[in-house]
Design a protein around this motif. Structure first.
Motif, PDB file in Angstrom:
ATOM      1  N   SER A 132      31.606  41.905  36.911  1.00 15.38           N
ATOM      2  CA  SER A 132      32.908  41.262  36.827  1.00 15.38           C
ATOM      3  C   SER A 132      33.161  40.444  38.089  1.00 15.38           C
ATOM      4  O   SER A 132      32.839  40.888  39.194  1.00 15.38           O
TER       5      SER A 132
ATOM      6  N   GLU B 240      47.544  45.140  32.862  1.00 14.62           N
ATOM      7  CA  GLU B 240      47.209  43.720  32.870  1.00 14.62           C
ATOM      8  C   GLU B 240      47.101  43.186  31.441  1.00 14.62           C
ATOM      9  O   GLU B 240      47.486  42.044  31.160  1.00 14.62           O
TER      10      GLU B 240
ATOM     11  N   ILE C  38      39.540  46.242  34.392  1.00 16.42           N
ATOM     12  CA  ILE C  38      40.875  45.767  34.072  1.00 16.42           C
ATOM     13  C   ILE C  38      41.803  46.959  33.875  1.00 16.42           C
ATOM     14  O   ILE C  38      41.448  47.950  33.248  1.00 16.42           O
TER      15      ILE C  38
ATOM     16  N   SER D 173      31.807  47.346  36.382  1.00 12.85           N
ATOM     17  CA  SER D 173      32.560  46.476  37.277  1.00 12.85           C
ATOM     18  C   SER D 173      31.653  45.591  38.117  1.00 12.85           C
ATOM     19  O   SER D 173      32.097  44.591  38.662  1.00 12.85           O
TER      20      SER D 173
ATOM     21  N   GLY E 149      38.537  39.811  33.368  1.00 13.53           N
ATOM     22  CA  GLY E 149      38.141  39.801  34.769  1.00 13.53           C
ATOM     23  C   GLY E 149      36.956  38.932  35.103  1.00 13.53           C
ATOM     24  O   GLY E 149      36.341  39.094  36.142  1.00 13.53           O
TER      25      GLY E 149
ATOM     26  N   ILE F  95      35.968  39.847  39.454  1.00 17.68           N
ATOM     27  CA  ILE F  95      36.980  40.475  40.302  1.00 17.68           C
ATOM     28  C   ILE F  95      36.521  41.835  40.839  1.00 17.68           C
ATOM     29  O   ILE F  95      37.243  42.489  41.570  1.00 17.68           O
TER      30      ILE F  95
END
Length: 67
Positions: free
Chosen positions: A24, A34, A30, A21, A59, A26
């Motif tokens: 990413s 989604e 994910i 993460s 993302g 965001i």
């Protein structure tokens, strides 16, 4: 008409929950719902004007910031 039978987790994953993460935009992984949302959209009448598109649910994942 397709109906949703799932929901997003009530507590979002933190950026520190996974090393993946950190790459990413965001800052989280994910959620499966989604991906399912995109599948439902592409199979619906609302996507009738979408043709020949590569739709990604990732993302904003990146591996480097080189220009």
């Amino acid at each position: 008409m397709l109906a949703r039978s799932w929901s997003r987790p009530s507590t979002p994953r933190s950026a520190s929950s996974s090393p993946a993460s950190a790459h990413s935009l965001i800052q989280r992984l994910i959620h499966p719902c989604e991906v399912a949302d995109l599948i439902l959209f592409t199979g619906s009448d609302r996507a009738s004007a979408t043709a020949g598109a590569a739709l990604k649910v990732e993302g904003g994942t990146f591996t480097s910031l080189t220009p």
